[in-house]
Design a protein around this motif. Structure first.
Motif, PDB file in Angstrom:
ATOM      1  N   GLY A  65       0.987  -0.899   0.211  1.00 56.30           N
ATOM      2  CA  GLY A  65       0.132   0.091   0.170  1.00 56.30           C
ATOM      3  C   GLY A  65       0.761   1.292   0.242  1.00 56.30           C
ATOM      4  O   GLY A  65       0.578   2.137  -0.679  1.00 56.30           O
ATOM      5  N   MET A  66       1.874   1.221   0.562  1.00 55.68           N
ATOM      6  CA  MET A  66       2.749   2.349   0.706  1.00 55.68           C
ATOM      7  C   MET A  66       3.491   2.594  -0.893  1.00 55.68           C
ATOM      8  O   MET A  66       4.011   3.753  -0.667  1.00 55.68           O
ATOM      9  N   PHE A  67       3.281   1.939  -1.617  1.00 59.84           N
ATOM     10  CA  PHE A  67       4.021   2.067  -2.856  1.00 59.84           C
ATOM     11  C   PHE A  67       2.793   2.054  -3.943  1.00 59.84           C
ATOM     12  O   PHE A  67       3.048   1.883  -5.025  1.00 59.84           O
ATOM     13  N   LEU A  68       1.546   2.373  -3.308  1.00 59.39           N
ATOM     14  CA  LEU A  68       0.595   2.357  -4.278  1.00 59.39           C
ATOM     15  C   LEU A  68       0.633   3.554  -5.290  1.00 59.39           C
ATOM     16  O   LEU A  68       1.088   4.518  -4.707  1.00 59.39           O
ATOM     17  N   SER A  69       0.366   3.437  -6.610  1.00 58.82           N
ATOM     18  CA  SER A  69       0.705   4.565  -7.487  1.00 58.82           C
ATOM     19  C   SER A  69      -0.478   5.560  -7.470  1.00 58.82           C
ATOM     20  O   SER A  69      -1.381   5.148  -7.062  1.00 58.82           O
ATOM     21  N   PRO A  70       0.033   6.790  -7.562  1.00 54.30           N
ATOM     22  CA  PRO A  70      -0.914   7.635  -7.632  1.00 54.30           C
ATOM     23  C   PRO A  70      -1.953   7.691  -8.559  1.00 54.30           C
ATOM     24  O   PRO A  70      -3.001   8.269  -8.290  1.00 54.30           O
ATOM     25  N   TRP A  71      -1.828   6.959  -9.668  1.00 62.21           N
ATOM     26  CA  TRP A  71      -3.149   6.630 -10.504  1.00 62.21           C
ATOM     27  C   TRP A  71      -4.100   5.975  -9.988  1.00 62.21           C
ATOM     28  O   TRP A  71      -5.167   5.890 -10.747  1.00 62.21           O
ATOM     29  N   LYS A  72      -3.811   5.150  -8.973  1.00 60.86           N
ATOM     30  CA  LYS A  72      -5.019   4.387  -8.185  1.00 60.86           C
ATOM     31  C   LYS A  72      -5.350   4.917  -7.034  1.00 60.86           C
ATOM     32  O   LYS A  72      -6.104   4.418  -6.176  1.00 60.86           O
ATOM     33  N   TRP A  73      -4.941   6.168  -6.604  1.00 58.91           N
ATOM     34  CA  TRP A  73      -5.497   6.693  -5.422  1.00 58.91           C
ATOM     35  C   TRP A  73      -7.021   6.995  -5.600  1.00 58.91           C
ATOM     36  O   TRP A  73      -7.638   7.163  -6.591  1.00 58.91           O
ATOM     37  N   SER A  74      -7.645   6.863  -4.317  1.00 57.73           N
ATOM     38  CA  SER A  74      -9.026   7.179  -4.316  1.00 57.73           C
ATOM     39  C   SER A  74      -9.348   8.341  -3.175  1.00 57.73           C
ATOM     40  O   SER A  74      -8.721   8.137  -2.364  1.00 57.73           O
ATOM     41  N   THR A  75      -9.905   9.302  -3.614  1.00 59.57           N
ATOM     42  CA  THR A  75     -10.336  10.163  -2.728  1.00 59.57           C
ATOM     43  C   THR A  75     -11.448  10.230  -2.086  1.00 59.57           C
ATOM     44  O   THR A  75     -12.379  11.077  -1.302  1.00 59.57           O
ATOM     45  N   ALA A  76     -11.849   8.963  -1.998  1.00 61.48           N
ATOM     46  CA  ALA A  76     -13.394   8.648  -1.627  1.00 61.48           C
ATOM     47  C   ALA A  76     -13.357   8.892  -0.022  1.00 61.48           C
ATOM     48  O   ALA A  76     -14.412   9.560   0.628  1.00 61.48           O
ATOM     49  N   ALA A  77     -12.197   8.692   0.707  1.00 68.40           N
ATOM     50  CA  ALA A  77     -12.299   8.837   2.369  1.00 68.40           C
ATOM     51  C   ALA A  77     -12.488  10.364   2.546  1.00 68.40           C
ATOM     52  O   ALA A  77     -13.279  10.700   3.754  1.00 68.40           O
ATOM     53  N   TYR A  78     -11.825  11.279   1.733  1.00 70.35           N
ATOM     54  CA  TYR A  78     -11.923  12.616   1.985  1.00 70.35           C
ATOM     55  C   TYR A  78     -13.218  13.145   1.679  1.00 70.35           C
ATOM     56  O   TYR A  78     -13.713  13.898   2.072  1.00 70.35           O
TER      57      TYR A  78
END
Lengths: 306, 316
Positions: A65-78
């Protein structure tokens, strides 16, 4: 600060001196130590930030998870947090405590520090004693709790900042700064017929912007971060400031009454926790460059003998 | 004789009128002091007055003054309780442990920042190292959870990669003290380094230049110039820290601990909180707080006195 460069690197100025092998190893050891420290500081922050952006369909360990690429980031939590009334309310409460607290603290601390800095004042020693005694002799939390309860501040926001509105330590630092302002300036103003009030506002304060900023920021950080007073004195969940809400989210108690997002959020619960950690830290991170600009000076002043 | 007396009386009168004049001249200063002093009386002295419930059997309905005196009963209950020694041990252990870990670390960090020859690296480390100090322990708890949680923490992932068993750091009595000590070091290391960096900046650069001309290596410069120059600051910091040895960090322990680790985590302040505000034993909790207050006052005054003697700098 200006001549720091020459201070910090004596070997660079004197190019004639050749670096020996021992010097080279020394520099390498220093560099390695610095890099280790850098990693040690960044790693925990990075793992929290990436966790907060983790999508709900993420598969793999946290290490991945620490190397999760920014293209797979999700802003759902925010999105879940910012669309939540409980969170916005807590943010507002924290903001009110911050502003009210800093104004109140400065209005009380500046005059106190100034009074203690007037060397010719009859009775200055007595006032000094009045200030120092409670600082040295701390009777603990219960008597303070009884006081706040007795004067009816329970469930009012000022209960969070009033008990800490003068920090004696900050007051001493500020007095130290005021004492350092050349006496001739104050004296000449007095001869010209200024009252002490005018000396404070026209002479001392304009020269003390740095210390007022430093102390104001110290107070601001303390009030923004406070969760203990809020926990003791605010029982109404509508009054909860951010740290209390964050604590409730983290220990998972009363999650539903504080944050109705869990049931229908499309973000993992850990991501919501991490996002709320990050959101609570954001104001500090934004204020940080300003804090940094002043605090070295403030801390230095604190170390000057009294 | 008579004449002497008369002049003496006149002298005191003169002094008194001079004092009066001084007081009148400073009247606006007293006006400035009024509001803060009222604040001090309400928020700092009424709690001291309230502390008398340590000697009373406090009942909320009867109030502070109305509750019956019971002498030292509350203190006796605490000193005889099984908790006393374990609380004192934990408190001292945590504050001494924190000192032992973060003092050397912050000194080394300060020297490394001072000696670093790469300006970018230095600037980045210096900026980031102070940041954690401004994060509250609630936020720290959130960060620690992402690192240490038993099911999904990064550390346990690393342990499992190396074939170990996951540890529940925050509810394991062996691991918990280390989490407390190292999380504190992580948070405060950079901040505590500031005072040493400031001291290092005060060193006369010509000392280094002279040493270099004489052929001293970097190691020797650190050993014979840098360290001795900041020794007074180290001593001052050490002494002043020893004065607050009974403050082991309430906010940190309170956020991190849980009933499973009370035996190794409980410090005086957390115990006072639970006894007083969760179990409503106000008298007992105040007695313990008062004990800590008196003991702490002696330590602080002693530390301040030594610091004044040894290094000519003091807190007040």
């Amino acid at each position: 600060m200006k001549n720091r460069k020459q201070h910090l690197k004596p070997q660079m100025q004197n190019k004639k001196v050749k670096l020996t092998r021992a010097d080279h190893t020394f520099n390498i050891v220093v560099d390695i130590f610095m890099v280790i420290i850098l990693i040690a500081i960044i790693l925990p922050l990075w793992s929290t930030i990436t966790l907060s952006f983790r999508p709900v369909d993420f598969i793999g360990s946290n290490l991945d998870g620490m190397f999760l690429s920014p293209w797979k980031w999700s802003t759902a939590a925010y999105e879940a947090l910012l669309g939540n009334n409980g969170f916005l309310m807590a943010f507002m409460n924290s903001f009110k405590i911050l502003v009210g607290g800093v104004v109140c603290a400065l209005v009380l601390t500046i005059p106190m520090a100034y009074v203690l800095s007037v060397q010719s004042l009859p009775g200055r020693k007595i006032i000094n004693m009045i200030v120092i005694i409670p600082y040295v002799f701390n009777v603990g939390m219960i008597p303070a709790y009884l006081l706040v309860r007795d004067i009816g501040l329970i469930n009012h926001l000022p209960a969070v900042f009033l008990p800490g509105a003068i920090s004696t330590y900050n007051c001493i630092i500020m007095r130290q700064f005021f004492v350092g302002i050349p006496g001739e300036l104050k004296e000449s103003a007095r001869i010209d017929g200024c009252s002490e009030m005018q000396v404070l506002f026209r002479i001392v304060l304009p020269l003390s912007k740095a210390i007022v900023m430093t102390i104001g920021l110290y107070y601001g950080v303390a009030f923004w971060n406070d969760f203990f007073n809020a926990m003791l004195y605010l029982n109404d969940s509508y009054l909860n400031p951010l740290p209390i809400l964050l604590r409730n989210i983290l220990i998972g108690s009363g999650m539903n009454e504080n944050l109705e997002v869990t049931a229908f959020a499309n973000a993992p619960i850990n991501a919501i926790k991490a996002a709320s950690v990050f959101m609570s830290a954001i104001p500090m991170v934004i204020a940080y460059p300003f804090i940094q600009k002043y605090f070295t000076k403030g801390t230095l002043l604190g170390s000057v003998k009294g | 004789m008579k004449k002497n007396q008369a002049t003496a009386v006149a002298e005191t009168k003169k002094q008194r009128s001079k004092l009066c004049r001084e007081i009148i001249r400073h009247r606006s200063v007293y006006l400035l002091a009024l509001l803060p002093l009222v604040y001090y009386i309400i928020f700092k002295y009424i709690p001291i007055w309230n502390a008398q419930i340590a000697f009373r059997d406090f009942k909320a309905v009867q109030g502070v003054v109305g509750s019956p005196w019971i002498g030292l009963e509350n203190f006796r209950e605490f000193f005889n309780s099984f908790y006393f020694w374990s609380l004192l041990r934990n408190t001292v252990m945590y504050s001494v442990g924190k000192l032992l870990i973060s003092l050397p670390l912050s000194i080394i960090l300060a020297i490394a920042i001072y000696e670093c020859t790469r300006p970018v690296l230095r600037k980045v480390v210096q900026t980031l190292a102070y940041l954690p100090h401004f994060l509250s322990w609630v936020i720290m708890y959130g960060i620690l959870l992402t690192l240490l949680a038993p099911g999904d923490g990064v550390f346990n992932d690393i342990i499992q990669v190396f074939g170990g068993h996951p540890i529940d750091f925050l509810s394991n009595t062996k691991a918990f003290p280390w989490v407390v000590l190292f999380s504190d070091a992580w948070k405060e290391m950079g901040w505590s380094a500031i005072i040493f960096i400031a001291a290092l900046m005060g060193i006369d650069v010509s000392l280094f230049e002279a040493a270099m001309v004489e052929g001293a290596s970097s190691w020797q410069r650190v050993r014979y110039i840098t360290l001795p120059s900041i020794l007074p600051v180290i001593v001052t910091v050490l002494i002043l820290k020893l004065g607050t040895i009974l403050d082991a960090g309430f906010n940190q322990i309170f956020m991190l601990y849980s009933p499973q680790v009370y035996s190794v985590a409980d410090i005086i302040d957390t115990w006072v909180y639970r006894q007083g505000l969760l179990e409503f034993k106000f008298g007992l909790a105040t007695a313990v707080g008062l004990f800590k207050g008196v003991f702490g006052m002696i330590l602080v005054l002693f530390a301040n006195w030594i610091s004044k003697k040894a290094t000519d700098s003091a807190l007040f």
